[in-house]
Design a protein around this motif. Structure first.
Motif, PDB file in Angstrom:
ATOM      1  N   GLY A 194       8.141 -39.530  12.017  1.00 36.53           N
ATOM      2  CA  GLY A 194       7.045 -38.917  12.751  1.00 36.53           C
ATOM      3  C   GLY A 194       7.457 -37.598  13.358  1.00 36.53           C
ATOM      4  O   GLY A 194       8.645 -37.337  13.569  1.00 36.53           O
ATOM      5  N   ASP A 195       6.470 -36.763  13.640  1.00 33.54           N
ATOM      6  CA  ASP A 195       6.731 -35.469  14.272  1.00 33.54           C
ATOM      7  C   ASP A 195       6.123 -35.440  15.669  1.00 33.54           C
ATOM      8  O   ASP A 195       5.022 -35.928  15.883  1.00 33.54           O
ATOM      9  CB  ASP A 195       6.175 -34.320  13.424  1.00 33.54           C
ATOM     10  CG  ASP A 195       4.663 -34.323  13.337  1.00 33.54           C
ATOM     11  OD1 ASP A 195       4.084 -35.387  13.031  1.00 33.54           O
ATOM     12  OD2 ASP A 195       4.036 -33.271  13.569  1.00 33.54           O
ATOM     13  N   SER A 196       6.866 -34.894  16.636  1.00 31.04           N
ATOM     14  CA  SER A 196       6.401 -34.723  18.000  1.00 31.04           C
ATOM     15  C   SER A 196       6.029 -36.073  18.619  1.00 31.04           C
ATOM     16  O   SER A 196       6.878 -36.947  18.747  1.00 31.04           O
ATOM     17  CB  SER A 196       5.227 -33.742  18.023  1.00 31.04           C
ATOM     18  OG  SER A 196       4.930 -33.333  19.335  1.00 31.04           O
ATOM     19  N   LEU A 246       4.214 -23.343  19.881  1.00 34.63           N
ATOM     20  CA  LEU A 246       2.870 -23.835  20.035  1.00 34.63           C
ATOM     21  C   LEU A 246       2.753 -24.932  21.078  1.00 34.63           C
ATOM     22  O   LEU A 246       1.709 -25.573  21.199  1.00 34.63           O
ATOM     23  CB  LEU A 246       2.378 -24.390  18.694  1.00 34.63           C
ATOM     24  CG  LEU A 246       2.302 -23.371  17.568  1.00 34.63           C
ATOM     25  CD1 LEU A 246       2.069 -24.055  16.249  1.00 34.63           C
ATOM     26  CD2 LEU A 246       1.222 -22.334  17.824  1.00 34.63           C
ATOM     27  N   LEU A 247       3.834 -25.159  21.847  1.00 36.77           N
ATOM     28  CA  LEU A 247       3.784 -26.176  22.899  1.00 36.77           C
ATOM     29  C   LEU A 247       4.369 -25.611  24.175  1.00 36.77           C
ATOM     30  O   LEU A 247       5.582 -25.467  24.309  1.00 36.77           O
ATOM     31  CB  LEU A 247       4.553 -27.440  22.467  1.00 36.77           C
ATOM     32  CG  LEU A 247       4.523 -28.600  23.468  1.00 36.77           C
ATOM     33  CD1 LEU A 247       3.103 -29.143  23.626  1.00 36.77           C
ATOM     34  CD2 LEU A 247       5.476 -29.716  23.049  1.00 36.77           C
ATOM     35  N   THR A 346      15.678 -30.742  15.415  1.00 34.70           N
ATOM     36  CA  THR A 346      15.381 -30.020  16.643  1.00 34.70           C
ATOM     37  C   THR A 346      15.158 -28.550  16.331  1.00 34.70           C
ATOM     38  O   THR A 346      15.640 -28.037  15.320  1.00 34.70           O
ATOM     39  CB  THR A 346      16.528 -30.159  17.673  1.00 34.70           C
ATOM     40  OG1 THR A 346      17.758 -29.722  17.069  1.00 34.70           O
ATOM     41  CG2 THR A 346      16.668 -31.587  18.150  1.00 34.70           C
ATOM     42  N   CYS A 347      14.429 -27.875  17.209  1.00 31.87           N
ATOM     43  CA  CYS A 347      14.151 -26.445  17.056  1.00 31.87           C
ATOM     44  C   CYS A 347      14.600 -25.716  18.314  1.00 31.87           C
ATOM     45  O   CYS A 347      14.349 -26.179  19.434  1.00 31.87           O
ATOM     46  CB  CYS A 347      12.654 -26.200  16.836  1.00 31.87           C
ATOM     47  SG  CYS A 347      12.029 -26.859  15.282  1.00 31.87           S
ATOM     48  N   GLU A 348      15.244 -24.588  18.130  1.00 24.28           N
ATOM     49  CA  GLU A 348      15.794 -23.843  19.255  1.00 24.28           C
ATOM     50  C   GLU A 348      14.714 -23.438  20.257  1.00 24.28           C
ATOM     51  O   GLU A 348      14.901 -23.535  21.471  1.00 24.28           O
ATOM     52  CB  GLU A 348      16.529 -22.596  18.754  1.00 24.28           C
ATOM     53  CG  GLU A 348      17.107 -21.723  19.852  1.00 24.28           C
ATOM     54  CD  GLU A 348      18.125 -22.440  20.720  1.00 24.28           C
ATOM     55  OE1 GLU A 348      18.237 -22.083  21.911  1.00 24.28           O
ATOM     56  OE2 GLU A 348      18.813 -23.357  20.212  1.00 24.28           O
ATOM     57  N   TYR A 349      13.554 -22.990  19.763  1.00 18.20           N
ATOM     58  CA  TYR A 349      12.513 -22.479  20.648  1.00 18.20           C
ATOM     59  C   TYR A 349      11.413 -23.523  20.875  1.00 18.20           C
ATOM     60  O   TYR A 349      10.227 -23.275  20.665  1.00 18.20           O
ATOM     61  CB  TYR A 349      11.939 -21.185  20.066  1.00 18.20           C
ATOM     62  CG  TYR A 349      12.993 -20.129  19.845  1.00 18.20           C
ATOM     63  CD1 TYR A 349      13.656 -19.550  20.929  1.00 18.20           C
ATOM     64  CD2 TYR A 349      13.370 -19.745  18.558  1.00 18.20           C
ATOM     65  CE1 TYR A 349      14.636 -18.598  20.739  1.00 18.20           C
ATOM     66  CE2 TYR A 349      14.359 -18.785  18.357  1.00 18.20           C
ATOM     67  CZ  TYR A 349      14.993 -18.219  19.454  1.00 18.20           C
ATOM     68  OH  TYR A 349      15.980 -17.271  19.261  1.00 18.20           O
ATOM     69  N   ASP A 350      11.841 -24.687  21.326  1.00 21.08           N
ATOM     70  CA  ASP A 350      10.947 -25.825  21.519  1.00 21.08           C
ATOM     71  C   ASP A 350      11.280 -26.480  22.851  1.00 21.08           C
ATOM     72  O   ASP A 350      12.447 -26.761  23.132  1.00 21.08           O
ATOM     73  CB  ASP A 350      11.144 -26.818  20.359  1.00 21.08           C
ATOM     74  CG  ASP A 350      10.277 -28.057  20.471  1.00 21.08           C
ATOM     75  OD1 ASP A 350       9.396 -28.106  21.364  1.00 21.08           O
ATOM     76  OD2 ASP A 350      10.469 -28.979  19.662  1.00 21.08           O
ATOM     77  N   LEU A 375      16.999 -26.103  13.661  1.00 20.68           N
ATOM     78  CA  LEU A 375      16.423 -24.837  13.211  1.00 20.68           C
ATOM     79  C   LEU A 375      16.660 -23.773  14.280  1.00 20.68           C
ATOM     80  O   LEU A 375      16.012 -23.789  15.332  1.00 20.68           O
ATOM     81  CB  LEU A 375      14.917 -24.981  12.944  1.00 20.68           C
ATOM     82  CG  LEU A 375      14.487 -25.771  11.706  1.00 20.68           C
ATOM     83  CD1 LEU A 375      12.971 -25.826  11.618  1.00 20.68           C
ATOM     84  CD2 LEU A 375      15.060 -25.149  10.432  1.00 20.68           C
ATOM     85  N   GLU A 376      17.583 -22.871  14.022  1.00 21.14           N
ATOM     86  CA  GLU A 376      17.897 -21.815  14.983  1.00 21.14           C
ATOM     87  C   GLU A 376      16.707 -20.894  15.228  1.00 21.14           C
ATOM     88  O   GLU A 376      16.593 -20.290  16.298  1.00 21.14           O
ATOM     89  CB  GLU A 376      19.096 -20.989  14.490  1.00 21.14           C
ATOM     90  CG  GLU A 376      20.412 -21.755  14.438  1.00 21.14           C
ATOM     91  CD  GLU A 376      21.003 -21.996  15.811  1.00 21.14           C
ATOM     92  OE1 GLU A 376      20.437 -21.478  16.802  1.00 21.14           O
ATOM     93  OE2 GLU A 376      22.017 -22.707  15.891  1.00 21.14           O
ATOM     94  N   ASP A 377      15.825 -20.767  14.233  1.00 24.15           N
ATOM     95  CA  ASP A 377      14.651 -19.902  14.385  1.00 24.15           C
ATOM     96  C   ASP A 377      13.375 -20.728  14.373  1.00 24.15           C
ATOM     97  O   ASP A 377      12.299 -20.226  14.035  1.00 24.15           O
ATOM     98  CB  ASP A 377      14.609 -18.840  13.284  1.00 24.15           C
ATOM     99  CG  ASP A 377      14.584 -19.461  11.886  1.00 24.15           C
ATOM    100  OD1 ASP A 377      14.839 -20.679  11.770  1.00 24.15           O
ATOM    101  OD2 ASP A 377      14.297 -18.734  10.917  1.00 24.15           O
ATOM    102  N   GLY A 378      13.477 -21.998  14.775  1.00 21.49           N
ATOM    103  CA  GLY A 378      12.318 -22.883  14.736  1.00 21.49           C
ATOM    104  C   GLY A 378      11.623 -23.009  16.080  1.00 21.49           C
ATOM    105  O   GLY A 378      12.203 -22.763  17.136  1.00 21.49           O
ATOM    106  N   PHE A 379      10.361 -23.411  16.029  1.00 20.00           N
ATOM    107  CA  PHE A 379       9.552 -23.645  17.233  1.00 20.00           C
ATOM    108  C   PHE A 379       8.771 -24.943  17.025  1.00 20.00           C
ATOM    109  O   PHE A 379       8.685 -25.469  15.914  1.00 20.00           O
ATOM    110  CB  PHE A 379       8.589 -22.479  17.480  1.00 20.00           C
ATOM    111  CG  PHE A 379       7.690 -22.182  16.310  1.00 20.00           C
ATOM    112  CD1 PHE A 379       6.465 -22.823  16.154  1.00 20.00           C
ATOM    113  CD2 PHE A 379       8.080 -21.260  15.337  1.00 20.00           C
ATOM    114  CE1 PHE A 379       5.648 -22.560  15.057  1.00 20.00           C
ATOM    115  CE2 PHE A 379       7.264 -20.988  14.234  1.00 20.00           C
ATOM    116  CZ  PHE A 379       6.049 -21.644  14.099  1.00 20.00           C
ATOM    117  N   HIS A 380       8.189 -25.449  18.083  1.00 21.33           N
ATOM    118  CA  HIS A 380       7.498 -26.731  17.988  1.00 21.33           C
ATOM    119  C   HIS A 380       6.272 -26.627  17.067  1.00 21.33           C
ATOM    120  O   HIS A 380       5.454 -25.729  17.210  1.00 21.33           O
ATOM    121  CB  HIS A 380       7.038 -27.209  19.372  1.00 21.33           C
ATOM    122  CG  HIS A 380       6.581 -28.628  19.371  1.00 21.33           C
ATOM    123  ND1 HIS A 380       7.463 -29.677  19.453  1.00 21.33           N
ATOM    124  CD2 HIS A 380       5.345 -29.179  19.244  1.00 21.33           C
ATOM    125  CE1 HIS A 380       6.781 -30.817  19.404  1.00 21.33           C
ATOM    126  NE2 HIS A 380       5.503 -30.539  19.274  1.00 21.33           N
ATOM    127  N   GLY A 381       6.173 -27.573  16.146  1.00 19.27           N
ATOM    128  CA  GLY A 381       5.044 -27.612  15.224  1.00 19.27           C
ATOM    129  C   GLY A 381       5.289 -26.914  13.908  1.00 19.27           C
ATOM    130  O   GLY A 381       4.421 -26.915  13.039  1.00 19.27           O
TER     131      GLY A 381
END
Length: 410
Positions: A194-196, A246-247, A346-350, A375-381
């Motif tokens: 699942g996500d989030s 996005l969160l 996990t995402c860095e920007y989350d 994800l060093e350049d990832g965000f939530h969603g």
């Protein structure tokens, strides 16, 4: 005729002007309220998506104020439009498990050997999301990993408060584990994913089934930027990413309160950390302490938070946050030790980054194997944006590829 044409022209002019003002307002709101990290790949795409969400929120508020529908209903209506048709590589069926709607994705052609089975719980803060919103994602997982995927349309808050979503996910998983032969699935290779908020549900279901002897043991759990606790909204990732789409930090508190109580009356208490007594927070600090988060994740700034006490009245409304079926990070070691191996993204920007890091440590400390992908350049969603209106991100696709590869290794 001339009068009617004039009225029509005026109506169209007002409509266009209103639309332009709405978009301009959304753009202004985005730039004044959000922060796009400099390390993010393709920041313009994230800006566009966030502006679209702001427009949806504004229109929802207007419709709510004039009595047409609630903001939540409007957001769900837009999300749930069916866009996908037949998939040449999959057999897709809508069924019911234990009075819960599910969608089954079975790869073609039928396999001589039994396949893996994946129970998928969608994200959306327990209040949004559906079989439709994560259809692309489930199709990808089924195709690329050659697995049978079961997407669960669990009940949503605030209409159905905790533990409704958890119960639906648990009941459908139990049903599937008892009937894997009907879907050509190996009962020893069933995974929850699942996500989030869906990651929260996957972790909770995994813990509940950990000690069961009447059902096949789960093979693994895949937690995609999961929300795993609601005691501390001042961890480093919450401070660093509080205004990153996005969160937002305040939205995370809003969603978890909607799930728990069906309202967000105590949101300021959650954000201040004054919703749980100090003695209880100290009891859980061995698992929740920022000291358990590697120092490299505090480099973008972190200020230790002062512990605040809470009133009895507030705690009465929030004490169920101490239940592991709502906050899996708080489960006892004897439960954690029985869990199947995990894949944690996990995402860095989350804001939820540190929930995943803390759970990773808990699992590893208790001898549970963890495959971690950050994800060093990832965000939530970012993962659920896969194939979304041309606004998907390469790093999200990399994450999905790693999830598929992990499944194929099982």
């Amino acid at each position: 005729m001339a009068v009617g044409l004039t009225v029509l022209v005026l109506f169209l002019a007002v409509f266009v002007a209103g639309f332009i003002l709405l978009v301009m307002g959304a753009i202004n709101s985005h730039f004044s309220s959000s922060e796009i990290p400099p390390g993010l790949d393709q920041p313009a795409k994230l800006r566009i998506i966030h502006i679209m969400l702001i427009c949806t929120d504004v229109v929802g508020k207007i419709l709510n104020n004039i009595g047409i529908c609630t903001e939540m209903s409007f957001a769900r209506y837009l999300q749930d439009r069916k866009t996908q048709g037949v998939d040449p590589k999959l057999i897709i069926k809508d069924l019911w498990f234990e009075k819960v709607p599910v969608r089954i994705y079975q790869p073609k052609p039928p396999s001589a050997s039994q396949r893996r089975g994946v129970m998928f719980f969608h994200g959306g803060g327990w209040v949004l999301g559906s079989l439709e919103t994560h259809d692309n994602l489930c199709r990808f997982i089924a195709r690329e990993s050659e697995s049978v995927v079961v997407s669960v349309g669990y009940r949503l808050a605030p209409e159905h408060k905790y533990p409704a979503a958890y119960e639906d996910c648990l009941n459908t998983t139990e049903h599937f584990l008892s009937n894997t032969e009907h879907f050509g699935v190996d009962p020893a290779r069933v995974i929850v994913c699942g996500d989030s908020a869906g990651g929260n549900l996957a972790a909770a279901v995994s813990q509940t089934l950990a000690g069961r002897s009447d059902l096949p043991r789960l093979r693994a759990q895949i937690l995609i930027y999961p929300v795993l606790q609601a005691l501390d909204f001042n961890l480093p990732s919450y401070q660093q990413n509080q205004r990153v789409p996005l969160l937002f930090r305040k939205d995370a508190a809003f969603y978890v309160l909607q799930y728990l109580n069906g309202n967000a009356i105590n949101m300021e208490d959650l954000l201040a950390g004054s919703h749980i007594p100090v003695d209880i927070k100290l009891n859980y600090s061995k698992w929740l302490s920022p000291d358990n988060i590697p120092e490299k994740f505090k480099g973008r700034g972190y200020k230790p938070h002062v512990l605040l006490n809470c009133t009895t009245e507030v705690f009465e409304k929030t004490k169920r946050f101490c239940e592991p079926t709502l906050c899996p990070l708080l489960a006892e070691d004897k439960i954690i030790q029985q869990l199947p191996e995990a894949f944690i993204l996990t995402c860095e920007y989350d804001v939820l980054r540190d929930d995943g890091l803390l759970y990773k440590k808990r699992l590893e400390d208790n001898g549970v194997r963890v495959t971690w992908y950050h994800l060093e350049d990832g965000f939530h969603g970012i993962v659920s944006l896969f194939e979304f209106c041309g606004l998907s991100f390469p790093s999200g696709k990399r994450a999905l590829d790693n999830i598929a590869n992990f499944l194929k290794s099982l």
